[in-house]
Write an enzyme that holds these catalytic residues in place. Structure first.
Site, PDB file in Angstrom:
ATOM      1  NE  ARG A 872      -4.341   1.247   1.990  1.00 41.71           N
ATOM      2  CZ  ARG A 872      -5.429   1.017   2.686  1.00 41.71           C
ATOM      3  NH1 ARG A 872      -5.411   0.181   3.679  1.00 41.71           N
ATOM      4  NH2 ARG A 872      -6.568   1.609   2.373  1.00 41.71           N
ATOM      5  CD  GLU A1211      -1.755   2.793  -3.502  1.00 44.21           C
ATOM      6  OE1 GLU A1211      -2.172   3.312  -4.559  1.00 44.21           O
ATOM      7  OE2 GLU A1211      -0.774   2.051  -3.461  1.00 44.21           O
TER       8      GLU A1211
END
Ligand SMILES: Cc1cc2nc3c(=O)[nH]c(=O)nc-3n(C[C@H](O)[C@H](O)[C@H](O)COP(=O)(O)OP(=O)(O)OC[C@H]3O[C@@H](n4cnc5c(N)ncnc54)[C@H](O)[C@@H]3O)c2cc1C
Ligand code: FES
Ligand code: FES
Length: 1266
Positions: A872, A1211
């Site tokens: 991520r 993100e």
């Protein structure tokens, strides 16, 4: 001899004795009963996804007990006579969802859904124990359930909505009816005694399982089996920690031994039966804490509440805990420390002689041989009124973690003087230390004075000799910590308190958490841009959502396990599977020699060009954990056992290269991947700056910790293989699978149902598992399932890339940064593919701040580790650490608060960023300004200053962080096929994106429903299938939801247009009638569109967000807590604000893990990962999240460059959480200023663990005060 019988969800199960004694309830539920709602991951009682509720009648009671347990460690044979309730038993779509399932779904408390059944069942067990419950009790109950997706806040809100006292909208306590008390299928009532614990004598293929019903019976069994290896079993939870004690010939389940449950009290003593569970211990401590002589129970109560987790405490007993310590002296048992500290004794029965002995805790550990002995009870003494009893457990995260060290102090104290000899018991130092004898001796009869305190502090530190263990904190920290704890106690004894010091004597207190979310919806586009929970949330909560490993077993199916290297740098000499193959039920072993296609699972195509990554090592070993082959067997347990028996030998073994520095020294840089960049005119800028700073930063590696491990299932069909894979990149898995068997891609029919979390880890790496399962299915002609156990998953897969940065920055006297010189070094793992993330980091390293001049050098280094992979926000997580650190350093240099300096350096509209892109729509300043106001930062800065002035040993820090996150549409995008069924007007969508918890399916359905003008529940989004959505891009980079939704919208628009003439002809027709008429008018009601948006230059747009983070640090121990976080994020016109907030919170908490607690520890000799389970790897839990958490989405900001005016949310928020690290560091710096007058900027190392925080203070006895 008999079979065992028990009930699952009211249905009787009679279990033949064919299962091994080590079979868990979870194995039975999933593999035999077909109840796949109960999940499995760690098999260590460390994650909670396997929770079920059990009900039984303990031998000492007439009342049924219901509580939740981890089914992964509960032995199958232990549940004879019990009622087991699984998530399927409490509600379903067919029978109606249970309020718990409804509530967690409605509160958006489920993203991927893999943890959700465990959450539900943990709560179910709790409500059975206590239907009327407080919010605090609920919050305390979730210490053992991990969730990597949500950030916990919505789960806690959902659960707290059942509390009597919570301030949660739509709160409603549980209806007693819903607790499903009708547990007995015979009578429909609560169970009667017929379900009582009965005696068992089971012979299981050479192994015996007994359940005695009295102490005498137990003694006889132990005597009779004296020559065999006996294992006494109660909760069996110790097998989650020590997995290799065994095998055993005889198991004796103690649940039926009535005498072990006793609870006796007198004025002088409390006697607790050995089978007292830790949960019962808590009840007894609380019940007795106000009795004369036992007020120390209140301290014990607080401590036992942080031992293990609720479900372990429900099933594990006190004797079990003490016996772990007895067998493994190094185990930092809290119970042992607490009890030894209190002067407790253990009562032991010799089964040979029937004699009873009573031993002190110390003798029990060092003098009593427990062979043929049983603990029958623990005796806790009353303590005189003048005795101060305090205990501590300092852990790497707030809860569900074993102690760095623990300690219990018993000090008789009157008139400022220690009366006699105090007792100081310490755990976690080494396998021998129990008492700090020298310190005890020194303190005997001492009057409290600063000189005494200082001397005791150093005596204690000097007398301890902690063992070196890479998995534990450093010996120095453990010594320092022990002394700090002693200081805390002595400080607390002092009656003439200095208010500034007082906070030092107390531990951090965490109040109940709360959250606030604000966002805007766009009613004119509903159900798009509406805040709706995920459509599949109820099915996830009821366990009906099917993950790959939940698919029913195929006929002749085989289970696979990977054999991996345990050396990091060597040449493979031989692989010998003969011992493994001897195990009955083990069918095959395949290695590189059996690969019929190419031995490479990372197949290049277009933009994605990879070096070869062998599926199975053929010659050179690049890292420890690299797959060597695959074992196939009839059960998963057997496959795992067999994999351990495959003998791998090596030659030319050399020490592994595990750090950037070692790689640099050995000249192992990937030189082709080097990046040099100059922006502006740095040389000139250096001439004009007023102030310069320089420093180093380093960051460790983060494991994805998706709750569903890697899994692929390959099923041969007549001329192809059906491949079911949990992957973010189906197209590439299909290619990899075809490649290893030398077939074209159309030989592989891939389906991706859903993922139990991905976070980047299921993009490239999954290809190896899909390829391996396919190869095995191809070679055997049988279905093959490969579901990795947690340790293998950690050993084999890539992780977040570690970074080191050297920086120099020049700024004006007020902190406006003019120039940065950056040398960024990254550990890429064993191939240059890992170097990708370096450029990602370099492209993002300006984050939210405009710096006109840069000189950047980026280098990536080869190490003996798995190729690093996307985790991520792989670029922005290190980028945020770098730039925010530099800004904080500059702030320190110019003597301003970082918030002021950062505000000065923010990007403005039309400035050009590091990559040369003009930020036409930049609203970084607006986000910052609004957040600063909303979060009342100015006022809080003053409050924190005041707090820090008033407190020496507790300090607070507050800072702000800013993020500009570049969103790039790249590659072939995603296609969507929308089909309308004419007969009833229902709509099905298949598209190329993968649902992994981010709400992609829901956003797609919202878009389609909006265009077609149908209710949302008229639309179903189907699993991604290669045959319908071929050539799809990886689901990653935050963009898939937008891209797939736009494809589906475009396809829906085509259909709408096709239907228009019929609609015009029949304006009054209902939707259903219209669809039917279209079909009979020969209109094709199926349309497919590929949405492949043009790539922006360099980015399509930017997501802007900022956070304010306030933390508090206990300076003496290094523990910290995140007191408050405020986030403002610009997601344009959010496609679904509730889902986007979920992404924001989940990302933020994953970031907290990266910056504060998570790191991968390697064995420096072999390169093997040591932190390969939940015992040693610590992602955040429910109490590591912000106590007060407010998330706001910036209103009225349509994104002109985004899809449907939206922005991506997956993100960007994660990098903001570096604020917690930096706020902790500000707190430490405040302490250093007070203690040493230091104005120094402390170098940043992530994770900034409890240990690092405390060690960076640099305490010694010279600064102690009283
Ligand atoms: C995830 C996790 C986290 C944990 N965290 C902590 C922690 O923070 N602090 C801490 O102190 N502990 C911790 N523990 C340990 C936990 O408290 C123990 O696992 C538990 O108490 C053991 O009880 P049990 O009934 O499950 O024992 P079992 O696993 O059934 O047995 C453990 C051992 O005790 C023996 N035994 C059991 N009963 C008797 C008896 N009456 N007489 C003689 N031998 C007996 C067994 O033969 C076996 O050797 C943790 C455990 C887990 C799984
Ligand atoms: S699988 Fe049981 S707790 Fe993790
Ligand atoms: S929703 Fe909790 S792990 Fe995914």
């Amino acid at each position: 001899m008999t079979d065992i019988r028990f009930h699952i969800n009211g249905e009787e199960h009679i279990v033949p004795r064919k299962f091994p004694a080590t079979t868990s309830l979870n194995d039975y539920l999933r593999e035999t009963a077909g109840l796949k709602g109960t999940k499995v991951m760690c098999r260590e009682a460390g994650c909670g996804c396997c929770a079920v509720s059990v009900t039984h009648l303990p031998p000492d009671s007439n009342t049924l007990k219901t509580y939740s347990v981890q089914s992964c460690l509960t032995p199958l044979y232990a549940v004879d006579g019990w009622q087991v309730t699984t998530v399927e038993g409490i509600g379903s779509q067919r029978e109606g969802f249970h309020p718990l399932q409804e509530r967690i779904a409605k509160f958006n408390g489920t993203q991927c859904g893999y943890c959700t059944p465990g959450m539900v069942m943990n709560m179910y067990g709790l409500l059975h124990q206590k239907p009327s419950i407080s919010a605090q009790e609920i919050e305390d109950n979730f210490d053992g359930n991990l969730c990597r997706c949500t950030g916990y806040r919505p789960i806690l809100d959902a659960m707290k909505s059942f509390a009597e006292d919570a301030n949660i909208p739509n709160r409603k306590p549980i209806d007693i009816e819903d607790l499903n008390k009708k547990l007995c299928p015979k009578t429909g009532d609560e169970c009667s005694n017929s379900c009582a614990t009965r005696r068992l004598d089971l012979q299981l293929n050479g192994v015996s399982w007994f359940r005695p019903v009295s102490l005498e019976d137990l003694g006889e069994l132990m005597k009779a089996n004296k020559t065999r290896k006996i294992r006494l079993v109660y909760g069996n939870t110790s097998t989650g920690i020590y997995k290799t004690d065994g095998p055993f010939d005889v198991y004796i389940d103690l649940h039926g031994v009535k005498e072990l449950y006793s609870f006796e009290t007198s004025q002088n003593m409390v006697r607790l039966g050995a089978a007292t569970t830790l949960t019962q211990l808590l009840e007894r401590l609380r019940g007795h804490q106000n009795k004369p002589g036992f007020k120390y129970f209140s301290q014990m109560y607080k401590h036992v509440k942080v031992v293990a987790n609720v479900m372990v405490r429900n099933s594990g007993c006190i004797a079990g805990n003490l016996m772990i310590k007895h067998r493994h002296n190094e185990f930092p048992s809290d119970l042992f420390t607490l009890m030894a500290g209190a002067g407790a004794e253990v009562e032991i029965i010799c089964t040979d002689t029937g004699l009873k002995i009573v031993a002190t805790m110390q003798d029990f550990l060092s003098k009593v041989d427990m062979l043929n002995k049983v603990i029958s009870a623990v005796l806790l003494p009353s303590l005189p009124d003048n005795v101060v009893y305090r205990s501590f457990k300092i852990t790497p995260r707030w809860q569900n973690a074993h102690a760095y060290i623990n300690a219990a102090f018993r000090i008789p104290f009157t008139a400022q003087t220690i009366q006699g000899r105090p007792s100081i018991v310490l755990g976690g130092i080494n396998s021998k230390t129990i008492h700090a004898t020298k310190t005890e001796e020194f303190l005997t009869n001492k009057s409290l004075s600063l000189a005494v305190v200082k001397e005791a502090y150093s005596i204690l530190r000097d007398e301890l000799v902690p063992t070196e263990n890479p998995l534990e904190a450093s010996p120095k920290y453990r010594k320092d910590l022990a002394s700090s704890l002693l200081y805390k106690v002595l400080l607390g004894l002092n009656t003439s308190r200095n208010p500034k010091l007082w906070s030092g004597s107390e531990s951090l207190h965490r109040p109940i958490s709360s959250g606030l979310q604000t966002y805007q919806e766009m009613a004119e586009e509903f159900p798009l841009k509406q805040g709706l929970p995920k459509m599949t949330a109820p099915l996830q909560a009821s366990g009906e959502a099917v993950f790959v490993n939940d698919m029913p077993k195929f006929q002749h199916e085989l289970y696979a396990a990977m054999v991996v290297t345990d050396q990091g740098s060597a040449i493979l000499e031989s692989v010998d599977a003969s011992e493994a193959m001897k195990l009955p039920g083990v069918t095959h072993f395949f290695s590189s020699k059996d690969i019929v296609g190419e031995n490479n699972y990372k197949v290049s195509s277009g933009f994605f060009q990879f070096p070869v990554h062998e599926l199975f090592v053929s010659n050179e070993v690049f890292y420890a954990g690299q797959p060597v082959g695959l074992v196939l067997a009839e059960t998963q347990a057997l496959a795992l056992e067999a994999a351990k028996k495959v003998k791998v030998t090596y030659k030319e073994v050399s020490p592994p290269v595990l750090t950037i520095w070692e790689s640099l020294a050995k000249d192992m840089e990937f030189k082709d991947a080097r990046i040099n960049r100059v922006v502006g005119n740095p040389e000139e800028a250096w001439e004009s700056v007023d102030q310069k700073v320089e420093g180093n930063i380093s960051m460790g590696s983060q494991y994805h910790f998706y709750m569903e491990s890697q899994v692929s299932l390959a099923v041969p069909s007549e001329d192809s293989i059906d491949l079911y894979a949990a992957t973010q990149f189906g197209d590439m898995c299909q290619h990899a699978a075809a490649n290893v068997i030398g077939k074209p891609l159309n030989y592989i029919n891939i389906t991706v149902p859903r993922l139990g979390g991905g976070f980047g880890g299921k993009s490239w790496d999954t290809c190896a598992f899909s390829a391996a399962a396919t190869l095995a299915a191809y070679l055997t002609g049988r279905p093959v399932r490969l579901y990795l156990d947690m340790a293998s998953n950690i050993h084999i897969c890539g992780k977040r890339a570690p970074f080191v940065a050297k920086y120099k920055a020049g700024c004006s006297s007020d902190g406006n940064i003019q120039v940065i010189d950056l040398d960024l070094m990254m550990d890429a793992g064993y191939t240059a593919h890992g170097a990708w993330y370096l450029s990602d980091c370099l492209n993002l390293v300006d984050m939210g701040y405009y710096i006109p001049n840069w000189t950047i050098q980026g280098r990536s280094f080869r190490t003996n580790k798995k190729t690093m992979t996307a985790v991520r926000a792989p670029g922005s997580v290190p980028a945020a650490l770098v730039i925010e650190t530099i800004l904080e350093h500059v702030a320190k240099a110019v003597k301003r608060h970082p918030v002021a300096v950062k505000g000065l350096n923010l990007y403005e509209k039309n400035q050009v960023d590091l990559r040369g892109q003009e930020l036409i729509h930049c609203n970084m300043k607006e986000v910052w300004r609004r957040l600063k106001d909303t979060a009342e930062v100015e006022g809080r800065l003053k409050q924190i200053d005041a707090f820090n002035q008033e407190n020496l040993w507790k300090k607070r820090g507050i800072t702000m962080t800013a993020c500009k996150y570049a969103i790039c549409f790249f590659g072939p995008g995603h296609g969507a096929t929308v089909s309308i069924y004419g007969r009833d007007g229902s709509v099905a969508v298949s598209q190329g994106g993968v649902e992994m918890g981010q709400g992609l399916f829901t956003k797609v359905a919202q878009g389609v429903a909006h265009i077609l003008g149908v209710p949302l529940d008229n639309v179903k989004v189907k699993p991604n299938q290669g045959i319908i959505s071929p050539n799809s891009l990886v689901t990653g980079g935050s963009i898939a939801s937008e891209v797939a939704m736009q494809a589906a919208i475009s396809a829906a628009e085509i259909l709408k247009e096709r239907m228009r003439p019929i609609k015009e002809k029949f304006p009054e027709a209902s939707w259903k009638e219209l669809c039917d008429k279209c079909v009979w008018s020969k209109i094709d009601l199926c349309a497919r569109v590929l949405n492949s948006p043009d790539m922006g230059s360099p980015a399509n747009y930017h997501t802007y967000c900022a956070a304010v983070t306030e933390t508090e640090v206990d300076i003496l121990t290094g523990e910290s807590q995140v007191r408050r976080v405020d986030i403002m994020a610009d997601y344009g016109e959010s496609l679904n604000p509730v889902i986007d907030i979920g992404q924001t919170e989940g990302g933020f908490v994953m970031g907290l893990g990266n910056y504060l607690t998570e790191d991968t520890i390697f064995d420096s000799r072999t390169g093997r990962i040591l932190s390969d389970g939940t015992w040693n790897y610590k992602p955040p839990t429910t109490k590591d999240i912000p106590i007060d958490w407010r998330v706001h989405l910036l209103p009225d900001t349509p994104n002109p460059s985004g899809i449907r005016s939206s922005k991506a949310s997956g993100e960007p928020s994660i990098g903001l959480s570096v604020g917690a690290l930096l706020a902790n560091k500000l707190a430490v710096q405040a302490a250093r200023k007070d203690l040493f007058g230091s104005e120094e900027f402390i170098p940043v190392v992530a994770p900034f663990t409890v240990e690092r925080a405390q060690q960076s203070v640099g305490l010694d006895e010279s600064v102690l005060a009283l």
